[in-house]
Design a protein around this motif. Structure first.
Motif, PDB file in Angstrom:
ATOM      1  N   PHE A 172       0.856  -1.189   0.000  1.00  0.00           N
ATOM      2  CA  PHE A 172       0.000   0.000   0.000  1.00  0.00           C
ATOM      3  C   PHE A 172       0.892   1.239   0.000  1.00  0.00           C
ATOM      4  O   PHE A 172       2.062   1.194   0.379  1.00  0.00           O
ATOM      5  CB  PHE A 172      -0.944   0.003   1.212  1.00  0.00           C
ATOM      6  N   GLU A 173       0.321   2.362  -0.449  1.00  0.00           N
ATOM      7  CA  GLU A 173       1.083   3.605  -0.584  1.00  0.00           C
ATOM      8  C   GLU A 173       0.809   4.538   0.584  1.00  0.00           C
ATOM      9  O   GLU A 173      -0.291   4.544   1.150  1.00  0.00           O
ATOM     10  CB  GLU A 173       0.716   4.294  -1.902  1.00  0.00           C
ATOM     11  N   PHE A 174       1.828   5.339   0.937  1.00  0.00           N
ATOM     12  CA  PHE A 174       1.680   6.293   2.031  1.00  0.00           C
ATOM     13  C   PHE A 174       2.709   7.415   1.882  1.00  0.00           C
ATOM     14  O   PHE A 174       3.706   7.281   1.154  1.00  0.00           O
ATOM     15  CB  PHE A 174       1.846   5.604   3.390  1.00  0.00           C
ATOM     16  N   GLU A 175       2.429   8.515   2.552  1.00  0.00           N
ATOM     17  CA  GLU A 175       3.342   9.662   2.586  1.00  0.00           C
ATOM     18  C   GLU A 175       3.806   9.884   4.023  1.00  0.00           C
ATOM     19  O   GLU A 175       3.027   9.758   4.965  1.00  0.00           O
ATOM     20  CB  GLU A 175       2.649  10.923   2.087  1.00  0.00           C
ATOM     21  N   ILE A 176       5.079  10.199   4.174  1.00  0.00           N
ATOM     22  CA  ILE A 176       5.654  10.517   5.486  1.00  0.00           C
ATOM     23  C   ILE A 176       6.267  11.907   5.405  1.00  0.00           C
ATOM     24  O   ILE A 176       7.096  12.189   4.531  1.00  0.00           O
ATOM     25  CB  ILE A 176       6.738   9.507   5.896  1.00  0.00           C
ATOM     26  N   GLU A 184       7.555   9.677  -0.153  1.00  0.00           N
ATOM     27  CA  GLU A 184       6.438   8.923  -0.706  1.00  0.00           C
ATOM     28  C   GLU A 184       6.913   7.492  -0.880  1.00  0.00           C
ATOM     29  O   GLU A 184       7.899   7.231  -1.573  1.00  0.00           O
ATOM     30  CB  GLU A 184       5.989   9.507  -2.047  1.00  0.00           C
ATOM     31  N   ARG A 185       6.212   6.549  -0.267  1.00  0.00           N
ATOM     32  CA  ARG A 185       6.688   5.179  -0.246  1.00  0.00           C
ATOM     33  C   ARG A 185       5.543   4.181  -0.455  1.00  0.00           C
ATOM     34  O   ARG A 185       4.365   4.506  -0.307  1.00  0.00           O
ATOM     35  CB  ARG A 185       7.377   4.863   1.093  1.00  0.00           C
ATOM     36  N   LYS A 186       5.924   2.942  -0.777  1.00  0.00           N
ATOM     37  CA  LYS A 186       4.982   1.828  -0.863  1.00  0.00           C
ATOM     38  C   LYS A 186       5.613   0.635  -0.175  1.00  0.00           C
ATOM     39  O   LYS A 186       6.819   0.386  -0.322  1.00  0.00           O
ATOM     40  CB  LYS A 186       4.673   1.485  -2.329  1.00  0.00           C
ATOM     41  N   GLY A 187       4.820  -0.100   0.603  1.00  0.00           N
ATOM     42  CA  GLY A 187       5.353  -1.267   1.289  1.00  0.00           C
ATOM     43  C   GLY A 187       4.245  -2.159   1.788  1.00  0.00           C
ATOM     44  O   GLY A 187       3.055  -1.842   1.681  1.00  0.00           O
ATOM     45  N   VAL A 188       4.643  -3.297   2.352  1.00  0.00           N
ATOM     46  CA  VAL A 188       3.663  -4.223   2.935  1.00  0.00           C
ATOM     47  C   VAL A 188       3.447  -3.928   4.411  1.00  0.00           C
ATOM     48  O   VAL A 188       2.491  -4.428   5.009  1.00  0.00           O
ATOM     49  CB  VAL A 188       4.108  -5.688   2.745  1.00  0.00           C
ATOM     50  N   MET A 189       4.343  -3.118   4.987  1.00  0.00           N
ATOM     51  CA  MET A 189       4.188  -2.736   6.388  1.00  0.00           C
ATOM     52  C   MET A 189       4.971  -1.457   6.657  1.00  0.00           C
ATOM     53  O   MET A 189       6.064  -1.255   6.131  1.00  0.00           O
ATOM     54  CB  MET A 189       4.692  -3.846   7.314  1.00  0.00           C
ATOM     55  N   THR A 254       4.295  13.188  10.361  1.00  0.00           N
ATOM     56  CA  THR A 254       2.905  12.918   9.981  1.00  0.00           C
ATOM     57  C   THR A 254       2.900  11.866   8.882  1.00  0.00           C
ATOM     58  O   THR A 254       3.700  11.929   7.951  1.00  0.00           O
ATOM     59  CB  THR A 254       2.213  14.198   9.472  1.00  0.00           C
ATOM     60  N   VAL A 255       2.000  10.883   9.017  1.00  0.00           N
ATOM     61  CA  VAL A 255       1.821   9.848   7.994  1.00  0.00           C
ATOM     62  C   VAL A 255       0.435  10.012   7.393  1.00  0.00           C
ATOM     63  O   VAL A 255      -0.559  10.146   8.118  1.00  0.00           O
ATOM     64  CB  VAL A 255       1.942   8.433   8.596  1.00  0.00           C
ATOM     65  N   LYS A 256       0.362  10.016   6.054  1.00  0.00           N
ATOM     66  CA  LYS A 256      -0.929  10.079   5.370  1.00  0.00           C
ATOM     67  C   LYS A 256      -1.091   8.848   4.492  1.00  0.00           C
ATOM     68  O   LYS A 256      -0.193   8.475   3.744  1.00  0.00           O
ATOM     69  CB  LYS A 256      -1.029  11.355   4.529  1.00  0.00           C
ATOM     70  N   LEU A 257      -2.276   8.217   4.599  1.00  0.00           N
ATOM     71  CA  LEU A 257      -2.601   7.000   3.863  1.00  0.00           C
ATOM     72  C   LEU A 257      -3.728   7.281   2.879  1.00  0.00           C
ATOM     73  O   LEU A 257      -4.600   8.101   3.158  1.00  0.00           O
ATOM     74  CB  LEU A 257      -3.021   5.896   4.830  1.00  0.00           C
TER      75      LEU A 257
END
Length: 289
Positions: A172-176, A184-189, A254-257
């Motif tokens: 899944f993608e998320f921003e830190i 901007e990253r993508k990972g399983v955890m 801050t993390v945004k999903l």
């Protein structure tokens, strides 16, 4: 009062009667003033707060899992009390982190006799949740949620859900956004780390310390069958490291999903979130050593 012993009777599916008999006998012989409090699952944090106000104990020793200790962090921090921890949960990540390798009886004696403490950092999440050890979004949070739904407890049940979840990983993608840089990253955890290792002993965060004023995000980009097998054997291989990791250090972030995802903190599932605001509370918990 000298000692308040807080016991979660159901954590880890372990019978604590024998240990409690030992604790009572030891405390009676020591001639210290003490009180036992058993959690009920209802308003336990408020009950502890009332006991702290009424008795002002010198030390609080928590018997249970990581989630039990986490549940009482707020009043323990506010009252600036010396805290000990007897690990009797399922995975016991904090025991691994703090090298609590003695027998439970020896740990209790040492916590009661010791006059030394170490101040540990705590992480605040969305100004409403506290994290002492490890939290995450993604594969492990899903594992914990499925484990909680299972009527069985213990390491066998934990291992069953570990195997099931990590065979069906989806990224899944998320921003830190940290106090230093945006990612901007993508990972399983996405792990949120004050500590370093899972309760199974699998090393996750290689640079963090629980009293350095920093926390770490660990992005697990992918994991395959060989990672699982090596992870299961990692207690016997001190050099083992999970591949496909990225570590990001911060004091505030801050993390945004893109869609709501489960968050687990110290072994307890909290809720689904699309945004997390995280900051360090430096040296907030007075832990007995």
């Amino acid at each position: 009062m000298d000692i308040l012993l807080v016991v979660n009777p159901v954590s880890g599916d372990k019978d604590k009667a024998e240990f409690m008999d030992f604790a009572k006998g030891f405390l009676d012989k020591s001639k210290l003033s003490y009180l036992f409090y058993k959690t009920t699952g209802e308003n336990d944090c408020d009950a502890l707060e009332a006991l702290l106000l009424k008795y002002s104990p010198e030390k609080v020793i928590v018997v249970g899992g990581d989630g039990t200790l986490n549940m009482f962090l707020k009043p323990l921090i506010q009252h600036d009390i010396q805290v000990g921890f007897i690990p009797m949960g399922s995975a016991n990540g904090m025991a691994v982190e703090l090298d609590l390798t003695d027998s439970l009886e020896d740990l209790l004696e040492k916590f009661i006799k010791s006059n030394e403490t170490k101040k540990l950092d705590i992480l605040s999440i969305n100004d409403s949740h506290l994290l002492l050890h490890l939290g995450d979004i993604g594969a492990n949070a899903n594992l914990v949620a499925n484990y909680d739904k299972d009527e069985s407890r213990g390491m066998f049940t934990y291992a069953k859900h570990f195997w099931s979840e990590f065979q069906n990983l989806k990224g899944f993608e998320f921003e830190i956004k940290t106090d230093q840089m945006d990612y901007e990253r993508k990972g399983v955890m996405l792990a949120i780390c004050n500590g370093r290792k899972f309760g199974t002993g699998i090393p996750l965060n290689t640079i963090g310390k629980m009293n350095d004023g920093w926390f770490e995000f660990v992005v697990v980009k992918a994991m395959d069958f060989s990672d699982l097998l090596k992870g299961a054997l990692s207690k016997f291989d001190e050099d083992y490291k999970i591949e496909n990791l990225e570590t990001i250090q911060a004091k505030k972030a801050t993390v945004k999903l893109k869609e709501p995802r489960l968050l687990q903190i110290d072994g307890e599932v909290i809720d689904k979130f699309t945004e997390l605001k995280i900051e360090v509370l430096p040296k907030a918990l007075k832990f007995i050593i």
